[in-house]
Design an enzyme around this catalytic site. Structure first.
Site, PDB file in Angstrom:
ATOM      1  N   HIS B 257       0.846  -1.185   0.000  1.00 50.70           N
ATOM      2  CA  HIS B 257       0.000   0.000   0.000  1.00 50.70           C
ATOM      3  C   HIS B 257       0.885   1.239   0.000  1.00 50.70           C
ATOM      4  O   HIS B 257       1.948   1.244   0.621  1.00 50.70           O
ATOM      5  CB  HIS B 257      -0.884   0.055   1.262  1.00 50.70           C
ATOM      6  CG  HIS B 257      -2.119  -0.780   1.173  1.00 50.70           C
ATOM      7  ND1 HIS B 257      -2.807  -1.198   2.286  1.00 50.70           N
ATOM      8  CD2 HIS B 257      -2.797  -1.256   0.099  1.00 50.70           C
ATOM      9  CE1 HIS B 257      -3.870  -1.902   1.904  1.00 50.70           C
ATOM     10  NE2 HIS B 257      -3.868  -1.961   0.588  1.00 50.70           N
ATOM     11  N   SER B 261      -0.441   1.848   6.112  1.00 49.22           N
ATOM     12  CA  SER B 261      -1.075   2.244   7.376  1.00 49.22           C
ATOM     13  C   SER B 261      -0.043   2.315   8.502  1.00 49.22           C
ATOM     14  O   SER B 261      -0.294   2.945   9.520  1.00 49.22           O
ATOM     15  CB  SER B 261      -2.215   1.292   7.734  1.00 49.22           C
ATOM     16  OG  SER B 261      -1.735  -0.018   7.835  1.00 49.22           O
ATOM     17  N   HIS B 266       5.971  -3.736   4.861  1.00 48.99           N
ATOM     18  CA  HIS B 266       5.157  -4.956   4.909  1.00 48.99           C
ATOM     19  C   HIS B 266       4.452  -5.121   3.571  1.00 48.99           C
ATOM     20  O   HIS B 266       4.256  -4.160   2.821  1.00 48.99           O
ATOM     21  CB  HIS B 266       4.155  -4.900   6.068  1.00 48.99           C
ATOM     22  CG  HIS B 266       3.206  -3.753   5.993  1.00 48.99           C
ATOM     23  ND1 HIS B 266       3.572  -2.462   6.341  1.00 48.99           N
ATOM     24  CD2 HIS B 266       1.916  -3.680   5.592  1.00 48.99           C
ATOM     25  CE1 HIS B 266       2.541  -1.655   6.163  1.00 48.99           C
ATOM     26  NE2 HIS B 266       1.526  -2.363   5.705  1.00 48.99           N
TER      27      HIS B 266
END
Lengths: 335, 335
Positions: B257, B261, B266
């Site tokens: 992403h 977040s 990750h």
């Protein structure tokens, strides 16, 4: 076939065992009535639990051939969210739990707001069944060599018909639907509402920009010579949508599909908060990213390995499978 | 709060005007009963028409404070797709049209299968209201300069707490959930089921690979020195998922992403046909594409302009707005 053709008779499903015809209720005089209560599903073709839609294969009692029944829960309508609707005294409530400020329930609303959109295809052909069946989908990595040796020869052999695109560009079809038209043969394009969009609802805004140049098949063909065209589509497309639909450019998702559904360059414009089909990272490429990639390396799309998704029943899947790039899922029953 | 805590009493909603208590039905003895039929919505906070979920703000009659009521249509359950369920003789059918092999109807099924999942938050705070309100979302283009001058200083100032990540890497938390662990400090990673996944259902498979190196914040930091790490995560992650869950690598969506977040590198692994949140082109970057971009230009992520989406209430939005990169939506009533 359109969903908008509302007629207003509420009919009881005719019962096949007692074929009593109630002329009071049967105001449509529809002699092709589908006896939904005699449908026996034989297989769940697919079940989309996010969108609350199920596709069923089955048979009608005493009728030959098979039918497909599609059930889709309706979205909530504002007028139902009142004491005449969900919050009626007649709504039954089943309590799962109460925990501090949180409560979890199942409510059973009054009948008139419990409609389920139902589509019947009868008799259904093998093509219909394939269309609505859950299919195994894979990601394939298309290197420049794979494109030249596998994908491109396949596209050339298939010779997809683009006459409908040329009709739009020449004003022979859908002329009344055109939102914006730049007639420059080299850098011009036509902006039209996508067929999936009603043309009104901002929340599901979906338009297509179709370029006037006829020799650009897809993303793969783009290089620095196309930068003026791409920037014009971005800037003029945003402005036309702001003027006509009052949606800001920063709230638009502007992107290519790869593989596209037709091989004449086109660009999708959707409202950023609309979960349109095919907007996933494995399928969509933002126009701004494409422009940036070409700016930092002018032959980027000639050098890049591009992923695409493909269904096992697609002829192109067989080509990649035969050449050892992907394998069919083995149907072993687990546990 | 969990949805799985099923209790089995079906209660009539108590009527506020006639507070008759039916002890026969009130088997829970729940003195915290929510009178759903006295709820008056004052505002639709948001309405997801794809997922058939609506978020309402309103008040209960004779109660102080505000409440949020969330209604979600249920997905179809296989056991309801029978003559005891949707195809019961009691199902009422409203015909829209019949056209050749296609028919379009609204069906009104029997009451017991019309449950709507209902969540109540009462009393609701401003934070709850913000969480469930439709928010204006924008795409921002982050050039390398914007990253250095706007995004990075913001991240450094916020100092997000990553202790929970270090606990997983050190085996202090969630050790029993680890699916695969490569302990190499430089190229190792831990693969764990994402908290959104039940750990069982292939159709919603969702795992996270968390790298052991602690100095990589996001995609932006990646270059050719990270290629061995990235390829190891791809190859060993795919193999671990095939071994444990029997899902082929070609059916996985493997991606970063941006913005993530949390700012410790990750990678997400989801089942390709699962419509997981945040898999859209404006947010997700396939690992294979990232590897390929670095292979064709080793400082690609130091040179690229990366798009990201941001909500107007995010502090980073204010930074980009103050610097003239994006504008808030003006709330003008149209028409």
């Amino acid at each position: 076939m359109s969903d908008g053709n509302l007629q207003s008779d509420v009919l009881e499903t005719p019962c096949a065992k007692k074929p009593k015809i109630d002329h009071e209720n049967e105001k449509n005089g529809n002699d092709n009535q589908i006896p939904l209560n005699t449908f026996t599903p034989t297989k769940v073709l697919s079940n989309n639990t996010n969108r609350k839609t199920v596709f069923l294969l089955g048979k009608f009692k005493d009728k030959s051939g098979v039918a497909i029944v599609i059930l889709e829960k309706n979205a909530f309508k504002e007028e139902e969210l009142s004491s005449e609707g969900y919050f009626s005294a007649e709504t039954r409530v089943h309590t799962f739990f109460n925990n501090d400020i949180y409560g979890n329930f199942e409510c059973y609303p009054i009948s008139k707001i419990n409609g389920v959109k139902t589509t019947v295809i009868y008799p259904a052909t093998d093509k219909h069944i394939a269309k609505y069946s859950k299919q195994e989908v894979h990601i394939v990595l298309e290197s420049p060599d794979c494109y030249k040796n596998l994908t491109l020869p396949h596209l050339q052999k298939e010779q997809f018909n683009l006459q409908w695109v040329y009709n739009i560009l020449e004003g022979k079809s859908e002329a009344d639907r055109v939102v914006y038209d730049n007639k420059c043969e080299k850098e011009g394009f036509v902006l039209v509402p996508d067929l999936k969009w009603d043309g009104l609802t901002k929340e599901s805004l979906y338009l297509l920009a179709i370029v006037r140049q006829r020799n650009i098949k897809s993303l793969r063909d783009l290089n620095e010579t196309h930068l003026p065209l791409l920037k014009r589509i971005r800037d003029e497309g945003k402005k036309a949508i702001l003027d006509k639909y009052n949606v800001a450019g920063s709230q638009l998702r502007i992107y290519f599909h790869y593989q596209p559904s037709f091989y004449h360059l086109h660009i999708h414009f959707t409202y950023l908060q609309h979960e349109a089909p095919g907007i996933y990272a494995e399928k969509s490429h933002l126009l701004d990213t494409v422009i940036n990639n070409i700016e930092i390396m002018n032959d980027y799309y000639n050098k890049a390995t591009l992923p695409f998704t493909i269904r096992e029943m697609d002829p192109l899947f067989n080509i990649y499978e035969t050449n050892g790039y992907v394998e069919k899922i083995k149907r072993i029953v687990n546990k």
